[in-house]
Design a protein around this motif. Structure first.
Motif, PDB file in Angstrom:
ATOM      1  N   MET A  44      17.545  12.880  41.716  1.00 11.42           N
ATOM      2  CA  MET A  44      16.934  12.989  40.588  1.00 11.42           C
ATOM      3  C   MET A  44      17.044  11.821  39.553  1.00 11.42           C
ATOM      4  O   MET A  44      15.960  11.412  38.824  1.00 11.42           O
ATOM      5  CB  MET A  44      17.618  14.025  39.841  1.00 11.42           C
ATOM      6  CG  MET A  44      17.590  15.479  40.694  1.00 11.42           C
ATOM      7  SD  MET A  44      15.996  16.213  40.574  1.00 11.42           S
ATOM      8  CE  MET A  44      16.047  17.058  39.028  1.00 11.42           C
TER       9      MET A  44
ATOM     10  N   ALA B  57       7.485  11.941  40.931  1.00 10.23           N
ATOM     11  CA  ALA B  57       7.224  13.406  41.277  1.00 10.23           C
ATOM     12  C   ALA B  57       7.475  13.760  42.827  1.00 10.23           C
ATOM     13  O   ALA B  57       7.956  14.597  43.015  1.00 10.23           O
ATOM     14  CB  ALA B  57       5.890  13.708  40.860  1.00 10.23           C
TER      15      ALA B  57
ATOM     16  N   VAL C 206      11.162  13.946  43.689  1.00  9.21           N
ATOM     17  CA  VAL C 206      11.719  15.216  43.411  1.00  9.21           C
ATOM     18  C   VAL C 206      11.282  16.221  44.181  1.00  9.21           C
ATOM     19  O   VAL C 206      12.044  17.027  44.698  1.00  9.21           O
ATOM     20  CB  VAL C 206      11.459  15.602  41.758  1.00  9.21           C
ATOM     21  CG1 VAL C 206      11.709  17.012  41.482  1.00  9.21           C
ATOM     22  CG2 VAL C 206      12.174  14.424  40.726  1.00  9.21           C
ATOM     23  N   ILE C 207       9.852  16.635  44.568  1.00  8.16           N
ATOM     24  CA  ILE C 207       9.411  17.502  45.149  1.00  8.16           C
ATOM     25  C   ILE C 207       9.950  17.421  46.667  1.00  8.16           C
ATOM     26  O   ILE C 207      10.501  18.428  47.500  1.00  8.16           O
ATOM     27  CB  ILE C 207       7.945  17.602  45.000  1.00  8.16           C
ATOM     28  CG1 ILE C 207       7.388  17.958  43.730  1.00  8.16           C
ATOM     29  CG2 ILE C 207       7.402  18.645  46.136  1.00  8.16           C
ATOM     30  CD1 ILE C 207       5.877  17.908  43.644  1.00  8.16           C
TER      31      ILE C 207
ATOM     32  N   SER D  93      14.486  15.804  46.728  1.00  6.92           N
ATOM     33  CA  SER D  93      15.409  17.092  45.940  1.00  6.92           C
ATOM     34  C   SER D  93      15.151  18.327  46.289  1.00  6.92           C
ATOM     35  O   SER D  93      15.898  19.339  46.134  1.00  6.92           O
ATOM     36  CB  SER D  93      15.809  16.740  44.690  1.00  6.92           C
ATOM     37  OG  SER D  93      14.885  15.844  44.088  1.00  6.92           O
ATOM     38  N   GLY D  94      13.574  18.533  46.086  1.00  4.74           N
ATOM     39  CA  GLY D  94      13.210  19.973  46.234  1.00  4.74           C
ATOM     40  C   GLY D  94      13.206  20.655  47.779  1.00  4.74           C
ATOM     41  O   GLY D  94      13.356  21.837  47.881  1.00  4.74           O
ATOM     42  N   ALA D  95      12.829  19.646  48.762  1.00  5.66           N
ATOM     43  CA  ALA D  95      12.683  20.109  50.094  1.00  5.66           C
ATOM     44  C   ALA D  95      13.718  19.905  50.996  1.00  5.66           C
ATOM     45  O   ALA D  95      14.521  20.563  51.663  1.00  5.66           O
ATOM     46  CB  ALA D  95      11.318  19.957  50.631  1.00  5.66           C
TER      47      ALA D  95
ATOM     48  N   VAL E 298      17.430  21.133  49.796  1.00  5.02           N
ATOM     49  CA  VAL E 298      17.696  22.249  50.175  1.00  5.02           C
ATOM     50  C   VAL E 298      17.802  22.698  51.305  1.00  5.02           C
ATOM     51  O   VAL E 298      18.782  23.716  51.674  1.00  5.02           O
ATOM     52  CB  VAL E 298      16.190  23.177  49.400  1.00  5.02           C
ATOM     53  CG1 VAL E 298      16.605  24.606  49.597  1.00  5.02           C
ATOM     54  CG2 VAL E 298      16.276  22.971  47.851  1.00  5.02           C
TER      55      VAL E 298
ATOM     56  N   VAL F 163      21.486  22.020  51.860  1.00  2.70           N
ATOM     57  CA  VAL F 163      22.492  22.905  51.405  1.00  2.70           C
ATOM     58  C   VAL F 163      22.445  24.233  52.320  1.00  2.70           C
ATOM     59  O   VAL F 163      23.522  24.776  52.373  1.00  2.70           O
ATOM     60  CB  VAL F 163      22.073  23.229  50.061  1.00  2.70           C
ATOM     61  CG1 VAL F 163      22.581  24.145  49.529  1.00  2.70           C
ATOM     62  CG2 VAL F 163      22.232  21.870  49.096  1.00  2.70           C
TER      63      VAL F 163
ATOM     64  N   MET G 211      25.717  25.773  53.825  1.00  2.51           N
ATOM     65  CA  MET G 211      25.876  27.442  53.546  1.00  2.51           C
ATOM     66  C   MET G 211      26.080  28.225  54.916  1.00  2.51           C
ATOM     67  O   MET G 211      26.693  28.951  54.833  1.00  2.51           O
ATOM     68  CB  MET G 211      24.640  28.017  52.564  1.00  2.51           C
ATOM     69  CG  MET G 211      25.025  27.619  51.298  1.00  2.51           C
ATOM     70  SD  MET G 211      23.436  27.933  50.258  1.00  2.51           S
ATOM     71  CE  MET G 211      22.921  29.683  50.793  1.00  2.51           C
TER      72      MET G 211
ATOM     73  N   LEU H 132       5.491  21.764  39.779  1.00  2.00           N
ATOM     74  CA  LEU H 132       5.819  22.268  41.197  1.00  2.00           C
ATOM     75  C   LEU H 132       7.401  21.602  41.568  1.00  2.00           C
ATOM     76  O   LEU H 132       8.190  22.176  42.101  1.00  2.00           O
ATOM     77  CB  LEU H 132       4.942  21.417  42.176  1.00  2.00           C
ATOM     78  CG  LEU H 132       3.518  21.902  42.245  1.00  2.00           C
ATOM     79  CD1 LEU H 132       2.613  21.233  43.201  1.00  2.00           C
ATOM     80  CD2 LEU H 132       3.597  23.599  42.648  1.00  2.00           C
ATOM     81  N   GLY H 133       7.576  20.535  41.020  1.00  2.00           N
ATOM     82  CA  GLY H 133       8.909  19.904  41.038  1.00  2.00           C
ATOM     83  C   GLY H 133       9.942  20.690  40.453  1.00  2.00           C
ATOM     84  O   GLY H 133      11.058  20.934  41.173  1.00  2.00           O
TER      85      GLY H 133
ATOM     86  N   SER I 174      10.487  23.593  42.662  1.00  2.00           N
ATOM     87  CA  SER I 174      11.545  23.451  43.710  1.00  2.00           C
ATOM     88  C   SER I 174      12.809  23.151  43.332  1.00  2.00           C
ATOM     89  O   SER I 174      13.646  23.449  44.207  1.00  2.00           O
ATOM     90  CB  SER I 174      10.761  22.187  44.464  1.00  2.00           C
ATOM     91  OG  SER I 174      10.742  20.985  43.810  1.00  2.00           O
ATOM     92  N   ILE I 175      13.032  22.870  42.165  1.00  2.00           N
ATOM     93  CA  ILE I 175      14.507  22.497  41.971  1.00  2.00           C
ATOM     94  C   ILE I 175      15.255  24.000  41.457  1.00  2.00           C
ATOM     95  O   ILE I 175      16.409  23.855  41.633  1.00  2.00           O
ATOM     96  CB  ILE I 175      14.654  21.363  40.786  1.00  2.00           C
ATOM     97  CG1 ILE I 175      14.185  20.140  40.983  1.00  2.00           C
ATOM     98  CG2 ILE I 175      15.976  21.357  40.172  1.00  2.00           C
ATOM     99  CD1 ILE I 175      14.835  19.504  42.073  1.00  2.00           C
TER     100      ILE I 175
ATOM    101  N   VAL J 264      14.886  26.247  43.054  1.00  2.00           N
ATOM    102  CA  VAL J 264      15.673  26.990  44.050  1.00  2.00           C
ATOM    103  C   VAL J 264      17.241  26.967  44.253  1.00  2.00           C
ATOM    104  O   VAL J 264      17.812  27.891  44.653  1.00  2.00           O
ATOM    105  CB  VAL J 264      14.824  26.483  45.401  1.00  2.00           C
ATOM    106  CG1 VAL J 264      15.794  27.020  46.868  1.00  2.00           C
ATOM    107  CG2 VAL J 264      13.566  26.670  45.445  1.00  2.00           C
ATOM    108  N   TYR J 265      17.484  25.597  43.790  1.00  2.00           N
ATOM    109  CA  TYR J 265      19.095  25.527  43.702  1.00  2.00           C
ATOM    110  C   TYR J 265      19.854  26.631  43.078  1.00  2.00           C
ATOM    111  O   TYR J 265      20.966  27.055  43.594  1.00  2.00           O
ATOM    112  CB  TYR J 265      19.487  24.250  43.180  1.00  2.00           C
ATOM    113  CG  TYR J 265      19.150  23.260  44.260  1.00  2.00           C
ATOM    114  CD1 TYR J 265      19.936  22.809  45.229  1.00  2.00           C
ATOM    115  CD2 TYR J 265      18.044  22.136  43.954  1.00  2.00           C
ATOM    116  CE1 TYR J 265      19.552  21.937  46.208  1.00  2.00           C
ATOM    117  CE2 TYR J 265      17.698  21.317  44.755  1.00  2.00           C
ATOM    118  CZ  TYR J 265      18.551  21.225  46.034  1.00  2.00           C
ATOM    119  OH  TYR J 265      18.268  20.046  46.898  1.00  2.00           O
TER     120      TYR J 265
ATOM    121  N   ALA K 218      20.173  29.719  45.492  1.00  2.00           N
ATOM    122  CA  ALA K 218      20.929  29.286  46.610  1.00  2.00           C
ATOM    123  C   ALA K 218      22.373  29.095  46.500  1.00  2.00           C
ATOM    124  O   ALA K 218      23.338  29.771  47.175  1.00  2.00           O
ATOM    125  CB  ALA K 218      20.341  27.826  47.417  1.00  2.00           C
TER     126      ALA K 218
END
Lengths: 168, 353
Positions: free
Chosen positions: A38, A54, A57-58, A61-63, A66, A69, A73, B128-129, B132-133, B135-136, B139
């Motif tokens: 980020m 952008a 991030v998408i 960090s977003g896909a 996740v 993590v 988990m 959109l970004g 998607s953050i 989600v954390y 989770a």
């Protein structure tokens, strides 16, 4: 203003990266990596690359993170034990890292003219959209490499499906 | 204000805008909860909350006080810092995305746009970004609670949100192709020519994209019929089983704030945002400068409210999906349909130009 942004988020990126190495629990390390990504996105944005920021991030960090993590988990990975590590890693690792750092900074500083440089926040003041520029280059000059890369990723997905599928 | 430099005016007006919008959004969240309870009550042939204040209008205040005064339990086995951080992440991400939404006409005071906190040239990507953050938050809440039900709920929520994010993002590409911009203000302006006929859902031919978007949005916000993450009959309460007091309230507020954001985006992208459906039937300065600034906001609020009512209506009508049905619906139906929509839209645009 832009210098303050750079100092804050540059510091945050370095701190996140150190925390990633020092944390003992994998999920904390993964979250530190999210912080690093980020802050890198903010740095890209302050350099005028808003589309790159952008997508950082998408996509990252977003896909991707996740899923990291998610896997941590699901595996329920516990805390790691701290060991002293091998002697060789200390002997070779620190000088090696220092050497790579020196080499990279030497290359960047000596080839400054050829690489080109930009001011911090230099592009923030006038409104140019680099999305159209990126897409023009991507769909004309770099069309073949772009498509080949997508086929490469498709092959990787198919491989994963083949490996993960249950035997009938 | 004449002795202030442009930067100072910008700073003061921005702080003012942020404060007003935050307060209004939080109020809207509180009253959306009441709206849902009332409307759902009428759908199920009962009254809904009616005791606190006239028509139950003070119910959100009572709920807020109750949640504040509840004991804040912290399970011993919970992973403490993440357990506390998770609801904060969820609520922050839900509230931030309202910052790029233009909720009125183009009105500038001293060079600062009044009805939009920030008009970014990648506004859509920012939304959109941030989604998607978000989600954390979910989770991490499930994992850090150290509870089987929470973990299962958060796994369901995370995989559902990631899967439907693809269809959601792809359904917006047609709109972006039409507007040739990712700025939400430009997208709204591109639909302002002839009233309702030039909105993307009608004249833009994006009606398929709209249905893909709205279905993916229900899944993104974990609302019925896709509310598997908190399916009471299977998972107690899903990812927020272990949460109590204000931490639970933060998840609750995040869900409703997400609903509002999704409704805002739907009305901006497919229903012309703050533009009137009548087009230029009325003159542009109808009713003086103040009224003509207020009318677009009223249109926008009416559209968002209609979407919120649709959310509640769907919740009162449709039963819950099964999990494998949810996944195959998202991957095997919505995603190919969104791709086909992109191809058709770009072909039409290429043939027209």
């Amino acid at each position: 203003m832009q210098l303050a942004l750079f100092l804050i988020f540059g510091g945050l990126a370095v701190a996140g990266a150190l925390n990633l190495l020092l944390q003992r629990h994998p999920i904390n390390s993964a979250l530190s990596l999210v912080v690093v990504m980020m802050s890198l996105a903010v740095l890209y944005w302050s350099l005028g690359a808003e589309f790159l920021a952008a997508s950082q991030v998408i996509v990252y960090s977003g896909a991707i993170m996740v899923f990291f993590v998610f896997v941590i988990m699901l595996l329920n990975a516990g805390e790691e034990e701290r060991t002293t590590g091998s002697r060789a890693a200390y002997l070779v690792g620190f000088p090696g890292a220092a050497a790579i750092f020196c080499l990279l900074s030497f290359v960047f500083l000596s080839e400054r003219k050829a690489l080109g440089y930009t001011n911090i926040g230099g592009y923030l003041n006038h409104v140019t959209s680099n999305i159209s520029e990126i897409s023009t280059i991507l769909f004309t000059k770099l069309l073949l490499p772009f498509e080949v890369t997508s086929i490469l990723i498709l092959v990787a997905i198919l491989g994963a499906v083949v490996l993960a599928r249950k035997e009938q | 204000m004449s002795h202030l430099s442009p930067f100072q005016t910008f700073l003061l007006l921005s702080i003012l805008k942020v404060a007003v919008v935050t307060v209004l959004t939080l109020m809207a969240v509180a009253y959306t909860v009441l709206l849902e309870r009332k409307f759902l009550g009428r759908i199920q042939n009962r009254w809904g909350p009616s005791r606190v204040g006239p028509f139950g209008l003070m119910q959100p205040m009572a709920d807020g006080i109750k949640l504040f005064l509840k004991e804040d339990l912290l399970p011993i086995a919970a992973e403490r810092p993440l357990f506390i951080a998770a609801p904060i992440i969820a609520l922050t991400c839900a509230l931030i995305s309202i910052a790029v939404v233009p909720f009125g006409g183009m009105q500038t005071v001293k060079g600062v746009e009044m009805f939009n906190i920030a008009d970014l040239n990648i506004g859509l990507l920012v939304i959109l970004g941030i989604t998607s953050i978000g989600v954390y938050g979910i989770a991490l809440s499930g994992w850090s609670s150290n509870n089987k039900f929470s973990l299962l709920g958060s796994l369901r929520a995370t995989s559902q949100m990631i899967s439907y994010e693809l269809a959601l993002g792809l359904s917006l590409v047609g709109v972006v192709l039409h507007a040739q911009s990712l700025s939400l203000r430009d997208i709204v302006n591109s639909q302002g020519a002839h009233g309702a006929w030039s909105w993307n859902i009608l004249g833009g031919g994006q009606i398929v994209a709209f249905f893909i978007y709205i279905m993916a949005a229900y899944a993104e916000t974990n609302r019925a019929p896709f509310d598997l993450p908190e399916a009471e009959s299977e998972l107690v309460a899903g990812y927020h089983t272990e949460y109590s007091s204000m931490k639970f309230a933060m998840f609750f507020m995040a869900e409703y704030a997400n609903m509002i954001t999704v409704s805002c985006v739907a009305s901006l992208l497919f229903f012309g945002g703050a533009s009137s459906p009548l087009g230029h039937l009325l003159p542009a300065d109808f009713g003086g400068p103040i009224l003509s600034a207020i009318f677009p906001i009223l249109w926008f609020v009416a559209k968002v409210l209609a979407f919120l009512l649709l959310f509640i209506w769907v919740r009162g009508t449709l039963p819950r999906f099964r999990y494998d049905q949810l996944m195959s619906f998202g991957w095997k139906f919505l995603l190919p349909l969104a791709m086909a929509n992109i191809i058709v839209t770009s072909l039409v645009i290429a043939l027209r130009s």
